[in-house]
Design a protein around this motif. Structure first.
Motif, PDB file in Angstrom:
ATOM      1  N   HIS A  64       0.828  -1.207   0.000  1.00 21.35           N
ATOM      2  CA  HIS A  64       0.000   0.000   0.000  1.00 21.35           C
ATOM      3  C   HIS A  64       0.868   1.265   0.000  1.00 21.35           C
ATOM      4  O   HIS A  64       0.748   2.118  -0.883  1.00 21.35           O
ATOM      5  N   HIS A  71       1.766   4.509  -2.808  1.00 21.02           N
ATOM      6  CA  HIS A  71       1.841   5.963  -2.607  1.00 21.02           C
ATOM      7  C   HIS A  71       3.218   6.477  -3.042  1.00 21.02           C
ATOM      8  O   HIS A  71       3.338   7.497  -3.710  1.00 21.02           O
ATOM      9  N   GLU A 131      -4.665   7.658  -3.122  1.00 22.75           N
ATOM     10  CA  GLU A 131      -5.134   6.386  -2.578  1.00 22.75           C
ATOM     11  C   GLU A 131      -5.417   5.389  -3.713  1.00 22.75           C
ATOM     12  O   GLU A 131      -5.320   4.176  -3.513  1.00 22.75           O
ATOM     13  N   SER A 141      -2.155   3.528  -4.122  1.00 18.26           N
ATOM     14  CA  SER A 141      -1.840   2.576  -3.053  1.00 18.26           C
ATOM     15  C   SER A 141      -2.769   1.370  -3.109  1.00 18.26           C
ATOM     16  O   SER A 141      -2.333   0.230  -2.945  1.00 18.26           O
TER      17      SER A 141
HETATM   18 MG    MG Z   1      -3.187   5.318   1.982  1.00 21.86          MG
END
Ligand code: MG
Length: 503
Positions: A265, A269, A295, A298
């Motif tokens: 995740h 980013h 987001e 990610s």
């Molecule tokens: Mg995040």
């Protein structure tokens, strides 16, 4: 005009240099700092914040922006100068609209609220936090009034995190999404026993976990010569510059997915940050188009890539190497089902990708009702619990696993939660885009070949930094806005196959 633009750039880059120094201090606070350093660190950070704010809101910047704006737009929407002025004008207007007294009051209230929240959560005592939540709501309303809005004060707050998004646009999107997800959740619940995660529960050496996740993010494309991965209580990504983008992760001895998917995740980013063009460094164009767009990166890597069967084929031999004996008899298919088990849960950050967005819808509905005064703070826990019952058929035992679980409201962040769902929706749109442009990409992770996927994201998303509003970026690159269908199709196809029901 060119010289004036250079002058503006020079002035503004100093602000970003100060912000970069603040980010280093914050990173250190969460990764290395001994508890005793807290007081001195808070003083340093607030001094830097004041300095940065004063330099940024200097009337000289406002004059240069006004003089240069039309000239820059004349160079074409896609030009560096036009994007620079658009992004800077938006940020600058917001910064000057907020009276310094309000900013100061906000930051004091928030630091008290965070302390109170930490204690209240430990004691599971919502009453102790309630006065702070009232204060945070009041300050957010005043902030919204200062920033200005057309229809709802919520729009002014949402715009801070997801520029251009409005409550009126979001409500039907989230409603449609919930309508599509609820039947899937029911069908999964009816077959709850058919998928087990026992394979990834047990005793996993935490330094071996760190070695593993360092390997994984490197393979995904994270550049360790321009970043590093450490451990922290809550995983996060921070950009000091294009050439120094750091991530943190969290290991849990008895639960292997925490580190693997937490790292994937944050790596998502960070790849966005490391993919920002060098010329955007220390300009308002560095960073992601919005929280939602960030987001989407990610979640794309965490869920669509790393929670896929081809990825599990590649991952399994690495697990055998790092945890000898532990995975000898496991198949990729078993690993795939273990890391995709879905079940209603109390805690948002531990929710799987099917149930996750209903946690967001709950918060979205609650914060609007609270902000508009339709819901009294003292009644909030009860509504929270009844929504949990309605959405998932479970209710929290106490407020620690209910309304007190997230730090966002204590941090003063009202309007942030929807960006998580926006990100999830966009992540599926990206996958659909890849299907069109690079058929066969879904099998690449089985060979550990992630470069073609990353280079596509670089070209379609990362290269633009903050040049366009997220809505405009989606329209330019994909000819559409935020859509629910690709995500719902993805969820239905994946989970009907895993749990064995008709999509
Ligand atoms: Mg995040």
């Amino acid at each position: 005009m060119k010289e004036k633009f250079q002058e503006l750039k020079k002035r503004v880059s100093e602000v970003y240099a100060i912000n970069s120094a603040s980010a280093v201090l914050s990173w250190d606070q969460q990764v290395n700092m001994p508890p005793g350093g807290a007081g001195a660190r808070a003083a340093s950070l607030s001094a830097l914040e004041e300095l940065s704010h004063a330099k940024f809101t200097d009337p000289g910047n406002g004059r240069l922006i006004a003089e240069l704006y039309d000239w820059a737009q004349g160079l074409g929407e896609d030009s560096f100068e036009a994007g620079y002025l658009r992004a800077l004008k938006r940020d600058h207007e917001k910064a000057v609209k907020l009276p310094p007294e309000l900013v100061g009051e906000f930051s004091r209230a928030v630091s008290e609220a965070v302390n109170a929240w930490t204690k209240a959560r430990e004691d599971s005592d919502f009453k102790a936090f309630a006065p702070h939540l009232r204060k945070v709501l009041d300050l957010n309303l005043r902030k919204a009034e200062a920033l200005g809005y057309k229809n709802s004060p919520y729009d002014a707050l949402l715009d801070l995190y997801e520029p251009g998004a409005t409550r009126a646009e979001l409500e039907p999107v989230l409603g449609k999404l919930a309508g599509g997800l609820k039947p899937v959740i029911k069908k999964i619940a009816a077959r709850a026993g058919s998928v087990s995660n026992a394979l990834v529960l047990g005793d996993f050496d935490e330094s071996a976990q760190m070695d593993l996740v360092n390997d994984i993010v490197q393979k995904l494309g994270y550049d360790f010569s321009r970043g590093r991965q450490d451990r922290s209580a809550h995983p996060f990504t921070t950009d000091f510059s294009v050439d120094d983008v750091r991530i943190t992760t969290r290991t849990q001895k008895d639960y292997l997915p925490m580190a693997i998917f937490g790292s994937a995740h944050e790596c998502g980013h960070a790849l966005y940050g490391q993919g920002t063009p060098k010329e955007f460094d220390f300009t308002p164009l560095a960073g992601g188009a919005s929280q939602g767009m960030h987001e989407s990166q990610s979640r794309f890597w965490e869920n669509i890539v790393a929670r896929s069967l081809p990825f599990c084929r590649w991952l399994l031999p690495l697990l055998r190497e790092r945890f000898p004996g532990r995975f000898d008899k496991a198949s990729p298919e078993l690993l795939y089902s273990a890391v995709n088990r879905s079940a209603p849960s109390m805690i948002r950050v531990e929710a799987d990708e099917v149930t996750y967005n209903l946690h967001i819808l709950l918060r979205f509905e609650m914060e609007i009702a609270l902000l508009e005064g339709k819901l009294k703070v003292q009644d909030a826990p009860e509504l929270w619990n009844s929504k949990m019952k309605d959405f998932f058929g479970i209710a929290p035992k106490n407020s620690a696993e209910g309304i007190l679980q997230d730090i966002h409201w204590a941090y003063g962040m009202i309007g942030y939660f929807p960006t998580y769902t926006i990100g999830n929706l966009i992540s599926a749109q990206l996958a659909a885009g890849l299907d069109k442009d690079r058929p066969g990409w879904r099998e690449l992770p089985a060979k550990g070949d992630f470069a073609p996927i990353l280079s596509w994201l670089r070209a379609r998303v990362h290269v633009h930094g903050r040049k366009y509003l997220p809505g405009r970026l989606l329209e330019k690159e994909f000819g559409e806005g935020v859509k629910v269908e690709p995500f719902l199709d993805y969820i239905k196809a994946k989970y009907s196959a895993l749990y064995g029901f008709k999509p």
